[in-house]
Scaffold this motif. Structure first.
Motif, PDB file in Angstrom:
ATOM      1  N   LYS A  80       0.812  -1.218   0.000  1.00 14.52           N
ATOM      2  CA  LYS A  80       0.000   0.000   0.000  1.00 14.52           C
ATOM      3  C   LYS A  80       0.847   1.271   0.000  1.00 14.52           C
ATOM      4  O   LYS A  80       0.353   2.347  -0.349  1.00 14.52           O
ATOM      5  CB  LYS A  80      -0.936   0.003   1.210  1.00 14.52           C
ATOM      6  CG  LYS A  80      -1.994  -1.098   1.176  1.00 14.52           C
ATOM      7  CD  LYS A  80      -2.919  -0.942  -0.023  1.00 14.52           C
ATOM      8  CE  LYS A  80      -4.005  -2.007  -0.048  1.00 14.52           C
ATOM      9  NZ  LYS A  80      -4.941  -1.831  -1.176  1.00 14.52           N
ATOM     10  N   SER A  81       2.113   1.159   0.376  1.00 12.66           N
ATOM     11  CA  SER A  81       2.989   2.334   0.372  1.00 12.66           C
ATOM     12  C   SER A  81       3.655   2.553  -0.984  1.00 12.66           C
ATOM     13  O   SER A  81       4.259   3.597  -1.216  1.00 12.66           O
ATOM     14  CB  SER A  81       4.072   2.194   1.451  1.00 12.66           C
ATOM     15  OG  SER A  81       4.925   1.091   1.174  1.00 12.66           O
ATOM     16  N   ASP A  82       3.536   1.563  -1.869  1.00 17.88           N
ATOM     17  CA  ASP A  82       4.122   1.666  -3.205  1.00 17.88           C
ATOM     18  C   ASP A  82       3.053   2.181  -4.172  1.00 17.88           C
ATOM     19  O   ASP A  82       2.001   1.555  -4.326  1.00 17.88           O
ATOM     20  CB  ASP A  82       4.619   0.291  -3.661  1.00 17.88           C
ATOM     21  CG  ASP A  82       5.384   0.354  -4.980  1.00 17.88           C
ATOM     22  OD1 ASP A  82       5.209   1.337  -5.727  1.00 17.88           O
ATOM     23  OD2 ASP A  82       6.153  -0.587  -5.254  1.00 17.88           O
ATOM     24  N   PRO A  83       3.278   3.320  -4.848  1.00 22.40           N
ATOM     25  CA  PRO A  83       2.262   3.857  -5.767  1.00 22.40           C
ATOM     26  C   PRO A  83       1.846   2.874  -6.857  1.00 22.40           C
ATOM     27  O   PRO A  83       0.715   2.935  -7.346  1.00 22.40           O
ATOM     28  CB  PRO A  83       2.954   5.089  -6.373  1.00 22.40           C
ATOM     29  CG  PRO A  83       3.996   5.484  -5.376  1.00 22.40           C
ATOM     30  CD  PRO A  83       4.463   4.203  -4.757  1.00 22.40           C
ATOM     31  N   LEU A  84       2.739   1.956  -7.229  1.00 21.52           N
ATOM     32  CA  LEU A  84       2.420   1.009  -8.295  1.00 21.52           C
ATOM     33  C   LEU A  84       1.441  -0.068  -7.846  1.00 21.52           C
ATOM     34  O   LEU A  84       0.745  -0.667  -8.677  1.00 21.52           O
ATOM     35  CB  LEU A  84       3.704   0.352  -8.816  1.00 21.52           C
ATOM     36  CG  LEU A  84       4.715   1.289  -9.494  1.00 21.52           C
ATOM     37  CD1 LEU A  84       5.960   0.515  -9.901  1.00 21.52           C
ATOM     38  CD2 LEU A  84       4.088   1.965 -10.711  1.00 21.52           C
ATOM     39  N   THR A  85       1.381  -0.344  -6.542  1.00 22.97           N
ATOM     40  CA  THR A  85       0.501  -1.404  -6.042  1.00 22.97           C
ATOM     41  C   THR A  85      -0.493  -0.904  -4.998  1.00 22.97           C
ATOM     42  O   THR A  85      -1.231  -1.700  -4.423  1.00 22.97           O
ATOM     43  CB  THR A  85       1.345  -2.537  -5.423  1.00 22.97           C
ATOM     44  OG1 THR A  85       2.211  -1.989  -4.412  1.00 22.97           O
ATOM     45  CG2 THR A  85       2.193  -3.226  -6.479  1.00 22.97           C
ATOM     46  N   ALA A  86      -0.530   0.404  -4.771  1.00 18.26           N
ATOM     47  CA  ALA A  86      -1.386   0.944  -3.707  1.00 18.26           C
ATOM     48  C   ALA A  86      -2.865   0.667  -3.949  1.00 18.26           C
ATOM     49  O   ALA A  86      -3.636   0.494  -2.996  1.00 18.26           O
ATOM     50  CB  ALA A  86      -1.150   2.445  -3.566  1.00 18.26           C
ATOM     51  N   ALA A  87      -3.279   0.613  -5.216  1.00 17.60           N
ATOM     52  CA  ALA A  87      -4.700   0.408  -5.523  1.00 17.60           C
ATOM     53  C   ALA A  87      -5.078  -1.066  -5.598  1.00 17.60           C
ATOM     54  O   ALA A  87      -6.244  -1.396  -5.838  1.00 17.60           O
ATOM     55  CB  ALA A  87      -5.047   1.092  -6.840  1.00 17.60           C
TER      56      ALA A  87
END
Length: 386
Positions: A80-87
């Motif tokens: 969730k802290s990584d913009p690539l996998t947050a969603a």
């Protein structure tokens, strides 16, 4: 232009990553997901889960909380802290159904919880809902990106209109000032000369505005072609005549008697754009226009001795405002001329492209059926003739 957001179906299969350190649990959940027609990958911990996601983006992750080394809450926080996998939806699986754990899961960013022992039907329904939410998010993200591209095109068009119309309007102003001076001096020859110049400039402005409107109509397929039986040589001559006057490079035409059923006016305008583009980059060297008969298809080729077009730009150059960048691929002034040519070729069921000719230079080509047809099954842009 309206940007549509497609809604996902109720039972859209997706990609599911199951992460659990207990093999029996992994297999049971994986089998449940495969029965629901999902594409499934299994991982026994955080490291193998991250490895499984290299080059493969899941729609949802089923993540066990109690795992050695890196537990489910820690992995969830990392995702969730990584913009690539947050969603990416994360469903936590746990045997403990207490409030404290749920709060920790919510703080970590978990989207939902599954309490062991798992109920297969409940798992299937929660995964289905998570996938639908992810697909809807992806659709909205794409729509947002489309809107940003449209805004960029709008800004580029506004810049183009201001830039390309300012110079002719200033020239008209100067001509009118000269006409006034000639009138005051009683010099009719000067008035006639400047009036003729004004007429030429207004004709250019009218053509520029017409191109903008015609491109919009061609893009919307709201501009039907009006084909007639013509000799290609006559169409080429129409196009070349539009740009021959004042050309700093010689233009040679090579065309035998080839009869086609095309929209003479549209194709001639496209040829004029292509020849004008070649003249700007020929450096005073000859520009050659030829017709090549391929039987059912006829190809118009325009060769120049300019710097050529980089291979990576040979499709982009035909897009709207594709020439607004810098460098050797900046081939026309408004960014609409080559885009217009592409749509003329498509409207005739044909294609357009550019290739390199040795030792230097570019060959722009339009290849269209001898008899104009619907473009439904034809592609529009390529790097080499078909």
């Amino acid at each position: 232009m309206t940007v549509r957001i497609p809604l996902p179906g109720k039972d859209t299969p997706g990609r599911v990553l199951v992460v659990d350190d207990v093999e029996a649990n992994r297999d049971m959940v994986g089998d449940c997901m495969e029965l629901a027609s999902h594409e499934v990958r299994l991982a026994n911990g955080a490291d193998t889960a991250l490895e499984a996601m290299r080059g493969w983006e899941p729609d949802v992750i089923l993540l066990d909380v109690m795992m050695p080394h890196v537990n489910g809450l820690q992995l969830c926080r990392r995702l969730k802290s990584d913009p690539l996998t947050a969603a990416l939806p994360v469903l936590l699986m746990t045997a403990m159904n207490d409030r404290k754990l749920r709060v920790l899961g919510i703080e970590a960013g978990a989207n939902d919880f599954l309490v062991k022992p798992l109920d297969p039907h409940e798992v299937a329904m929660r995964v289905r809902n998570a996938i639908r939410s992810k697909r809807l998010y992806d659709s909205m993200k794409r729509a947002h990106e489309d809107l940003r591209r449209l805004e960029a095109l709008r800004d580029a068009m506004a810049h183009m209109v201001v830039h390309d119309l300012r110079s002719p309007l200033m020239s008209i102003g100067l001509c009118l000032e000269a006409i006034r001076s000639g009138a005051q001096a009683g010099d009719l020859s000067l008035i006639a000369e400047d009036a003729t110049a004004c007429i030429g400039i207004t004709t250019t402005l009218t053509e520029m505005i017409g191109t903008i409107l015609d491109v919009s109509r061609l893009e919307a397929e709201a501009m039907p072609i009006e084909p007639g039986s013509w000799d290609v040589a006559a169409i080429i001559e129409d196009g070349v005549a539009r740009v021959r006057e004042g050309a700093r490079s010689p233009i040679s035409v090579h065309s035998g008697p080839v009869v086609v059923v095309w929209d003479r006016c549209l194709v001639a305008r496209a040829i004029a754009n292509l020849v004008s583009n070649a003249l700007k980059h020929s450096g005073g060297k000859p520009v050659e226009v030829r017709c090549v008969d391929h039987g059912p298809d006829v190809e118009i080729q325009i060769d120049d001795a300019g710097p050529g077009v980089p291979e990576e730009s040979r499709e982009r150059i035909f897009e709207k405002f594709g020439s607004l960048g810098t460098g050797s691929d900046k081939r026309n002034a408004t960014g609409l001329g080559l885009h217009f040519c592409k749509h003329v070729a498509r409207a005739h069921g044909g294609s357009i492209g550019v290739s390199r000719i040795d030792p230097t230079g570019a060959r722009f080509w339009m290849r269209m059926p001898r008899l104009a047809v619907s473009p439904a099954d034809r592609t529009g842009v390529g790097s080499t003739p078909v």
